[in-house]
Design a protein around this motif. Structure first.
Motif, PDB file in Angstrom:
ATOM      1  N   LEU A 295      22.651   5.244  -4.664  1.00 57.30           N
ATOM      2  CA  LEU A 295      21.254   5.456  -5.040  1.00 57.30           C
ATOM      3  C   LEU A 295      20.571   4.122  -5.329  1.00 57.30           C
ATOM      4  N   LEU A 296      21.240   3.268  -6.084  1.00 55.92           N
ATOM      5  CA  LEU A 296      20.669   1.964  -6.431  1.00 55.92           C
ATOM      6  C   LEU A 296      20.518   1.080  -5.197  1.00 55.92           C
ATOM      7  N   LEU A 297      21.470   1.160  -4.274  1.00 57.15           N
ATOM      8  CA  LEU A 297      21.422   0.338  -3.058  1.00 57.15           C
ATOM      9  C   LEU A 297      20.193   0.661  -2.217  1.00 57.15           C
ATOM     10  N   VAL A 298      19.909   1.945  -2.007  1.00 57.83           N
ATOM     11  CA  VAL A 298      18.756   2.317  -1.192  1.00 57.83           C
ATOM     12  C   VAL A 298      17.460   1.927  -1.895  1.00 57.83           C
ATOM     13  N   SER A 299      17.381   2.110  -3.213  1.00 59.59           N
ATOM     14  CA  SER A 299      16.183   1.703  -3.955  1.00 59.59           C
ATOM     15  C   SER A 299      15.953   0.201  -3.818  1.00 59.59           C
ATOM     16  N   ALA A 300      17.025  -0.579  -3.915  1.00 58.06           N
ATOM     17  CA  ALA A 300      16.904  -2.027  -3.764  1.00 58.06           C
ATOM     18  C   ALA A 300      16.445  -2.395  -2.351  1.00 58.06           C
ATOM     19  N   ALA A 301      16.951  -1.680  -1.349  1.00 56.02           N
ATOM     20  CA  ALA A 301      16.588  -1.975   0.042  1.00 56.02           C
ATOM     21  C   ALA A 301      15.107  -1.734   0.303  1.00 56.02           C
ATOM     22  N   LEU A 302      14.543  -0.692  -0.296  1.00 56.06           N
ATOM     23  CA  LEU A 302      13.116  -0.414  -0.109  1.00 56.06           C
ATOM     24  C   LEU A 302      12.264  -1.563  -0.639  1.00 56.06           C
ATOM     25  N   SER A 303      12.569  -2.039  -1.841  1.00 48.73           N
ATOM     26  CA  SER A 303      11.803  -3.155  -2.402  1.00 48.73           C
ATOM     27  C   SER A 303      12.092  -4.451  -1.664  1.00 48.73           C
ATOM     28  N   PHE A 304      13.330  -4.625  -1.223  1.00 49.25           N
ATOM     29  CA  PHE A 304      13.681  -5.809  -0.433  1.00 49.25           C
ATOM     30  C   PHE A 304      12.789  -5.892   0.802  1.00 49.25           C
ATOM     31  N   GLY A 305      12.630  -4.762   1.490  1.00 43.63           N
ATOM     32  CA  GLY A 305      11.807  -4.757   2.692  1.00 43.63           C
ATOM     33  C   GLY A 305      10.341  -4.994   2.388  1.00 43.63           C
ATOM     34  N   LEU A 306       9.798  -4.316   1.380  1.00 44.93           N
ATOM     35  CA  LEU A 306       8.376  -4.445   1.069  1.00 44.93           C
ATOM     36  C   LEU A 306       8.018  -5.854   0.638  1.00 44.93           C
ATOM     37  N   VAL A 307       8.723  -6.374  -0.360  1.00 45.09           N
ATOM     38  CA  VAL A 307       8.395  -7.699  -0.888  1.00 45.09           C
ATOM     39  C   VAL A 307       8.680  -8.776   0.157  1.00 45.09           C
ATOM     40  N   MET A 366      10.274   0.791   9.100  1.00 48.93           N
ATOM     41  CA  MET A 366      10.090  -0.515   8.463  1.00 48.93           C
ATOM     42  C   MET A 366      10.863  -1.590   9.209  1.00 48.93           C
ATOM     43  N   GLY A 367      12.119  -1.280   9.558  1.00 51.74           N
ATOM     44  CA  GLY A 367      12.929  -2.259  10.265  1.00 51.74           C
ATOM     45  C   GLY A 367      12.372  -2.613  11.627  1.00 51.74           C
ATOM     46  N   VAL A 368      11.933  -1.607  12.379  1.00 49.25           N
ATOM     47  CA  VAL A 368      11.361  -1.863  13.705  1.00 49.25           C
ATOM     48  C   VAL A 368      10.080  -2.685  13.578  1.00 49.25           C
ATOM     49  N   ILE A 386      -1.741  -6.165  13.664  1.00 47.17           N
ATOM     50  CA  ILE A 386      -2.185  -5.042  12.828  1.00 47.17           C
ATOM     51  C   ILE A 386      -1.342  -3.780  13.050  1.00 47.17           C
ATOM     52  N   PRO A 387      -1.069  -3.358  14.303  1.00 47.87           N
ATOM     53  CA  PRO A 387      -0.247  -2.140  14.475  1.00 47.87           C
ATOM     54  C   PRO A 387       1.128  -2.253  13.830  1.00 47.87           C
ATOM     55  N   MET A 388       1.736  -3.437  13.891  1.00 49.05           N
ATOM     56  CA  MET A 388       3.042  -3.606  13.253  1.00 49.05           C
ATOM     57  C   MET A 388       2.934  -3.451  11.740  1.00 49.05           C
ATOM     58  N   MET A 389       1.882  -4.023  11.148  1.00 49.08           N
ATOM     59  CA  MET A 389       1.702  -3.894   9.701  1.00 49.08           C
ATOM     60  C   MET A 389       1.468  -2.444   9.312  1.00 49.08           C
ATOM     61  N   MET A 390       0.688  -1.731  10.106  1.00 53.86           N
ATOM     62  CA  MET A 390       0.426  -0.320   9.796  1.00 53.86           C
ATOM     63  C   MET A 390       1.690   0.520   9.935  1.00 53.86           C
ATOM     64  N   LEU A 391       2.502   0.228  10.957  1.00 52.28           N
ATOM     65  CA  LEU A 391       3.771   0.948  11.123  1.00 52.28           C
ATOM     66  C   LEU A 391       4.673   0.710   9.923  1.00 52.28           C
ATOM     67  N   PHE A 392       4.731  -0.531   9.464  1.00 57.61           N
ATOM     68  CA  PHE A 392       5.545  -0.832   8.292  1.00 57.61           C
ATOM     69  C   PHE A 392       5.038  -0.065   7.071  1.00 57.61           C
ATOM     70  N   GLY A 393       3.715  -0.084   6.867  1.00 62.07           N
ATOM     71  CA  GLY A 393       3.145   0.603   5.711  1.00 62.07           C
ATOM     72  C   GLY A 393       3.415   2.095   5.728  1.00 62.07           C
TER      73      GLY A 393
END
Length: 543
Positions: A295-307, A366-368, A386-393
């Motif tokens: 659970l902690l690993l996936v939560s960390a991965a989400l913030s890792f990707g965003l930041v 997010m990865g793609v 812009i499309p890449m940023m929107m896909l990530f968001g």
């Protein structure tokens, strides 16, 4: 949500969690939307806090960000401190009262923001900003916990989507500290979190009812889970820092080791005490540590990707594209603003799809998006990015909202504050790792590419070192690739600044490839793991 009083107008009534048989009044009370507004406002204010480097901490300009090393050490130490207080805030909220701890943390953050305006020097400002972070860490997990407690079913998913969007915009709003500091001084950068924080305080005091844990998972299991989370998160952070620095005796790894040892000591002492006092409630109430670690690993991965994505793109726009700091921040807007058009669809999608589809699919998106963004170069048109940023968001919005729902469902509802604290603490570790790890990749890859370009110009290793020093000098003087009239002759003749921009974009691309690979790997783990959980639940229902 049961009330001690039948008076609905009493917005400060005391409530008791009923995790197994929720009261219809808990979800039908119109006040729940004011609770959501209060939580979102407090969370926005905490996320909109400017970083220390925006308001007085001078960092010398240098090639590939090597001048940030000292600040990164300070920020990493702060991450460990704030992780501890995120967990402490969640536990105290469950045991002493969530409204109480939320107000204490929010009031403290706002007051220390006001005191920061009076800071006479950098040392005082640094200490006051640390206290803002500590008090905010106490309050932040409870903003998420109260939403989980207040809403149920599809409404909970909608509320989590809104909360995710608001906190994401808060991260973007923190970049306003850059132009505010430039135009009106560093104190102006604190106005937004102070004003919004004051509004959030009023809403929380007026509308948020008191609640605390009673029974269920129990106090023993609360401290056990908190201690294990501290051991796991601090150890993970310290190991990565040791790997990056090449030594176990760097200040970050040593501090992480101290935090991890304290967590382990608490785990051992509390377990022995609980055995003597017969506090065990049985294995059914405990969360397996391997499950909690995932659970902690996936939560960390989400913030890792965003930041990581936000930091690398900001550096790309600011350095490779040479946009002013504020404009470089505004250029990131499609990451979050594009979500305005899909909020309803995202809420329906996360509700209708199983967790492994929404979480795994969101992380994969997010990865793609990061891998596609890595293809950008200084001359790539902004419209193509812009499309890449929107896909990530979109991927982050869906994965984060769905994951928050699953995270809380996986842990006992009686400890919703602790669950939120663990989720946010893991997110802090992920964001801290992204800041250090991706910056290191950027510096190594960018420097290597720059040297290759210098080799093409037949420069010797000694001349390459001089060229890199010349770029450092030019950056400190604010010279860009287009300001050739101000640049030394060597820089003009060799086109060093243009080469630096290209090499920097290569460094960003390498960092984004790593971040994208991490997101895809965690997406695969989440997909197969959550699908297994789903199949186990279906099998249990059949039997």
């Amino acid at each position: 949500m049961a009330s001690d009083s039948g008076d609905v107008a009493d917005t400060r009534r005391t409530v008791t969690d009923v995790p197994t048989v929720p009261s219809p009044r808990q979800y039908d009370d119109p006040q729940r939307w004011w609770i959501l507004a209060a939580c979102c406002t407090v969370a926005f204010a905490l996320q909109a806090e400017p970083f220390l480097w925006m308001i007085g901490y001078e960092i010398p300009s240098s090639a590939f960000g090597t001048g940030w090393n000292e600040y990164r050490i300070l920020a990493s130490l702060g991450v460990l401190l704030f992780v501890a207080f995120q967990i402490i805030g969640g536990v105290l909220g469950d045991l002493l009262g969530r409204r109480k701890i939320l107000l204490i943390g929010a009031v403290g953050a706002t007051l220390f923001n006001l005191f920061s305006l009076l800071a006479p020097n950098l040392l005082a400002l640094t200490l006051l900003r640390a206290m803002v972070g500590v008090m905010g860490a106490l309050a932040f997990p409870l903003t998420l916990a109260l939403i989980r407690l207040t809403f149920e079913g599809t409404e909970r998913t909608r509320a989590l989507v809104i909360y995710t969007f608001v906190t994401g915009v808060g991260v973007l709003a923190s970049l306003l500290g850059i132009p505010f500091e430039y135009w009106w001084g560093w104190r102006a950068a604190l106005v937004l979190p102070i004003v919004v924080g004051a509004v959030g305080l009023y809403l929380a005091w007026r509308y948020v009812p008191e609640s605390r844990a009673q029974g269920g998972f129990g106090r023993f299991e609360a401290l056990t889970a908190a201690a294990w989370a501290m051991v796991f998160l601090a150890a993970m952070f310290g190991l990565v820092m040791a790997r990056l620095s090449g030594t176990w005796f760097n200040p970050i790894t040593v501090t992480a080791g101290v935090f991890s040892a304290l967590g382990l000591l608490l785990l051992i002492v509390w377990t022995q005490f609980a055995r003597r006092q017969n506090l065990f409630r049985g294995a059914a109430n405990e969360v397996p540590r391997h499950f909690l670690s995932l659970l902690l690993l996936v939560s960390a991965a989400l913030s890792f990707g965003l930041v990581g994505y936000a930091q690398m793109l900001y550096g790309f726009f600011f350095t490779a594209r040479q946009l002013p700091g504020f404009i470089a921040g505004v250029a990131l807007a499609p990451v979050f603003l594009g979500n305005l058009f899909i909020l309803r669809w995202a809420a329906r999608f996360t509700t209708s799809q199983p967790a492994y589809v929404s979480v795994g699919g969101g992380l994969a998106a997010m990865g793609v998006a990061m891998l596609l963004t890595a293809l950008a170069r200084p001359n790539t048109p902004y419209l193509f990015i812009i499309p890449m940023m929107m896909l990530f968001g979109i991927g982050f919005l869906i994965a984060s909202a769905s994951w928050a729902y699953f995270f809380f469902a996986a842990l006992p509802a009686d400890l919703i504050g602790l669950s939120s604290g663990l989720n946010r603490a893991a997110g802090l570790i992920g964001s801290g790792l992204s800041g250090v790890l991706l910056a290191t990749v950027l510096a190594l890859s960018g420097t290597a590419d720059f040297k290759l370009r210098m080799v093409d110009l037949t420069l010797t290793p000694q001349q390459q070192a001089v060229a890199l020093q010349a770029v450092d000098t030019a950056l400190r003087q604010g010279i860009t690739a287009d300001d050739i009239a101000q640049a030394p002759g060597a820089i003009v003749g060799l086109g060093l600044m243009a080469a630096y921009r290209e090499a920097f974009s290569v460094g960003v691309a390498s960092a984004l490839v790593l971040a994208g690979a991490v997101s895809l790997a965690v997406a695969a783990v989440a997909w197969f793991w959550l699908r297994g959980v789903k199949r186990a639940e279906e099998a249990a229902l059949k039997t």
